[in-house]
Write an enzyme that holds these catalytic residues in place. Structure first.
Site, PDB file in Angstrom:
ATOM      1  N   HIS A 141       1.729   2.195  -3.513  1.00  0.00           N
ATOM      2  CA  HIS A 141       0.674   3.022  -4.117  1.00  0.00           C
ATOM      3  C   HIS A 141       0.816   4.477  -3.661  1.00  0.00           C
ATOM      4  O   HIS A 141       0.644   5.411  -4.455  1.00  0.00           O
ATOM      5  CB  HIS A 141      -0.703   2.507  -3.697  1.00  0.00           C
ATOM      6  CG  HIS A 141      -1.182   1.300  -4.433  1.00  0.00           C
ATOM      7  ND1 HIS A 141      -1.197   1.208  -5.805  1.00  0.00           N
ATOM      8  CD2 HIS A 141      -1.691   0.123  -3.970  1.00  0.00           C
ATOM      9  CE1 HIS A 141      -1.698   0.037  -6.160  1.00  0.00           C
ATOM     10  NE2 HIS A 141      -1.999  -0.641  -5.062  1.00  0.00           N
ATOM     11  N   GLU A 151       0.826  -1.204   0.000  1.00  0.00           N
ATOM     12  CA  GLU A 151       0.000   0.000   0.000  1.00  0.00           C
ATOM     13  C   GLU A 151       0.863   1.258   0.000  1.00  0.00           C
ATOM     14  O   GLU A 151       0.497   2.274  -0.591  1.00  0.00           O
ATOM     15  CB  GLU A 151      -0.958  -0.007   1.198  1.00  0.00           C
ATOM     16  CG  GLU A 151      -1.949  -1.156   1.204  1.00  0.00           C
ATOM     17  CD  GLU A 151      -2.757  -1.278  -0.082  1.00  0.00           C
ATOM     18  OE1 GLU A 151      -2.946  -0.238  -0.773  1.00  0.00           O
ATOM     19  OE2 GLU A 151      -3.182  -2.402  -0.417  1.00  0.00           O
TER      20      GLU A 151
END
Length: 674
Positions: free
Chosen positions: A468, A465
């Site tokens: 991202h 994550e």
């Protein structure tokens, strides 16, 4: 009464003033800013001046800035800290947003202006980024039905509004099932569970308001329970609850919703002139066609299934040696696989986990970003929507690069899974706007006063994550529509999956994997075992993922099934799904596919991106894990570029060529099973 959602924010970095925002503010703010946006769209469409890039395309970019700001705050709360009021608002907003989107995309005057610009594109003196935005804007209008007329036009609007309602209902049903189920354990039923699982179960019980430890449907709690509990009956009960989400009958059952969604998607594709929804959806992706996706997935499926079937024989023998007769079942796999891992790699997760403290893994992710891209992170006291949330200012060479928001712990008000979103995206059209990026996870929360410990899979999720987040924070484009992660769906997972590799770099674990109690670094012997076991059980992991991706593809490539569950069973039977492995996401809880269109006919994207991430990390292995020149190319051609060019062109600029599947199979340890 003032409404903070409609005011300018004087908070640091213009963070949403969560301490002042109440649920009662959202409806007024939504209706007010949507009316403003509609008026602005009408002004653009009805402008008597000849269309220019500035008065049409750039004006569209900014038309609903205030509405977008309200929605960014609302959906952050609706996903990570839901309640009855927010769920009711979500059901209210969803069809209105679909209607609003259709009004814009099917506005004939507006589309006529875009078509005029498209016809003049070679004479407009556009920059490469402007030309790209014009192309993408026109394409999105066409794919949304701008060229339809009459009955077809009206029906497509209805279809999209209904899909918005159904996606919201699917999500809320799933959350209700996840929040509603838990299994209390008495002291005898804790036997055999490592202390970190017991501690997490006690913390979950306290969060539920009771005095008994409980197992919930949070992946970070139920997975270790399935790994370590010697009670086969309890494992079966927990597994059936986990895999039965969305299929329990009653008001929260998602099976009929899934069937209607598939039917409406097929109709949508046909209205737009496509043979199937998969053809429509994949047209804008790197893969382009269902055949290309199927080809990749089957190239990986065969060696993965071969490896999984070999592993199943070993695990069955271990189970029978324990005196358990019959077939190896899905609720047995993780338990015996964990035993086997301890035997073959001498790697015990109960010994490993104290070295994977959440705090230290956050530091590791930040340190890698600093060495690769020069980013620095300073924890800041900024407005938060929940006490568990943490915030950092991100800088480089003293320049503000963005705000990073992290919400790591599971709770009943949060939907399952992990995700990255932006409360504000990077852009330059309205000034040098820097992003506010949010990472949300569902790690098991520790008991008060104790450190949060992660599994190795949890640690990979944190790095994933954060990859991202880097894509958002390093974005350097003019237009929000092509900023950060606004790229092809099967390209968007490249930065996240690539960043996972730095967790496996020995010097990273050597520095940041320190024991929660002693502070000692992970012993080299254990570190070597972790690296050696990186591809352990990869047959299982690959089979459960690819099976889900193939079901998603087949659902959308052809006639919509009347009974998705029967079709799911037929697809799995056709590919020879091993009995003891379940799909990672069965249809009734396949939120990637049914909560919205994001990953519909696109769950394969993780695998498509993995082909690239495996190849991309080889570039770092060849030059050095923190090689400055390679990192600069990654930033210039991938992380900062957003959607300014086609994904395959960006990748070729970084690597010089497109990759094959070989690096992926090698990375998953499946080359010898091919």
């Amino acid at each position: 009464m003032t409404n903070p959602l409609l005011e300018s924010w004087d908070t640091d970095f213009e963070m949403p003033p969560f301490d002042r925002i109440e649920d009662g503010h959202f409806e007024e703010a939504f209706e007010t800013t949507m009316a403003e946006a509609r008026a602005e769209i009408a002004r653009i469409a009805e402008n008597a001046e000849a269309p220019t890039f500035a008065n049409t395309i750039e004006a569209l970019e900014r038309a609903d800035d205030r509405l977008g700001r309200v929605l960014a705050v609302f959906f952050a709360l609706a996903g990570a800290d839901s309640n009855d009021a927010r769920q009711a608002l979500q059901r209210q907003f969803s069809p209105k947003l679909a209607q609003y989107g259709s009004e814009i995309m099917m506005n004939p005057e507006l589309f006529a202006r875009i078509e005029t610009l498209w016809g003049q594109r070679d004479d407009l003196g556009l920059s490469d980024e402007q030309a790209r935005l014009l192309f993408l804007t026109r394409r999105s209008f066409v794919r949304a039905g701008a060229q339809l007329e009459g009955v077809a036009r009206d029906r497509l609007k209805q279809v999209k509004e209904r899909l918005a309602v159904l996606g919201t209902q699917f999500t809320q049903n799933l959350l209700a099932d996840e929040r509603g189920w838990y299994m209390e354990l008495d002291e005898a039923e804790l036997e055999g569970l490592p202390e970190f699982v017991v501690a997490s179960a006690r913390a979950a019980g306290a969060e539920k308001g009771g005095d008994k430890p409980v197992i919930t449907l949070s992946r970070s709690l139920i997975t270790p329970f399935l790994q370590f509990s010697p009670r086969r009956d309890l494992r079966e009960r927990a597994f059936r609850a986990w895999t039965g989400r969305g299929a329990n009958g009653g008001e929260t059952d998602n099976r009929e919703i899934a069937a209607e969604i598939l039917d409406l998607r097929e109709e949508r594709a046909q209205l737009l002139g496509y043979d199937s929804f998969a053809e429509y959806k994949l047209e804008t992706e790197m893969a382009k066609t269902p055949e290309a996706v199927r080809d990749l997935l089957m190239k990986v499926w065969e060696p993965a299934r071969t490896r999984a079937e070999e592993d199943a024989v070993r695990l069955s023998a271990m189970m029978h040696a324990d005196g358990v007769n019959g077939e190896l079942e899905p609720w047995d796999w993780r338990y015996y696989s964990e035993k086997r891992r301890k035997e073959e790699h001498d790697l015990d997760e109960t010994e490993l986990k104290p070295y994977l403290q959440l705090e230290r893994m956050i530091e590791a992710a930040f340190a890698c970003a600093n060495r690769l891209f020069g980013l620095e992170f300073r924890e800041a006291d900024l407005p938060k929507y929940h006490p568990d949330v943490r915030t950092w200012e991100v800088t480089r060479d003293g320049k503000h690069m963005g705000v990073f928001v992290a919400d790591y712990f599971a709770r009943g008000s949060k939907r399952s899974g992990a995700w990255c979103s932006a409360m504000r995206a990077q852009q330059k059209l309205a000034g040098d706007i820097r992003p506010i990026v949010v990472n949300v996870c569902n790690f098991a929360k520790p008991e008060a006063g104790k450190p949060a410990l992660l599994s190795y899979d949890d640690a990979r999720t944190l790095f994933h994550e954060f990859g991202h987040a880097l894509h958002q924070m390093l974005s350097d484009v003019t237009y929000e529509s092509i900023s950060g992660t606004s790229v092809a769906r099967d390209f968007v997972e490249l930065p996240s999956q690539l960043y996972e590799h730095w967790l496996e770099v020995p010097e990273v674990l050597g520095e940041f994997a320190t024991h929660a109690e002693t502070g000692e670094p992970m012993p080299k012997e254990m570190l070597d075992k972790v690296i050696a076991a990186a591809t352990y059980d990869m047959g299982f992991q690959t089979v459960e993922y690819v099976a889900s991706a193939l079901v998603d593809l087949e659902f959308h490539d052809g006639e919509a099934p009347e009974d998705p569950m029967a079709r799911q069973a037929e697809i799995l039977d056709g590919i020879g799904m091993p009995h003891a492995i379940a799909m990672r996401h069965a249809t009734p809880h396949f939120a990637h596919v049914f909560s919205g269109d994001g990953y519909s006919s696109g769950y394969y994207s993780y695998m498509w991106s993995e082909v690239m991430d495996a190849d991309a990390f080889e570039a770092f292995e060849e030059a050095g894990a923190f090689d400055a020149e390679t990192a600069k190319k990654l930033e210039d051609y991938i992380l900062s570029a957003g959607g300014t060019e086609e994904a395959d062109e960006l990748y070729k600029k970084f690597r010089g060529r497109l990759p094959g599947v070989e690096a992926l199979l090698k990375g998953r340890g499946l080359s010898d099973a091919a």
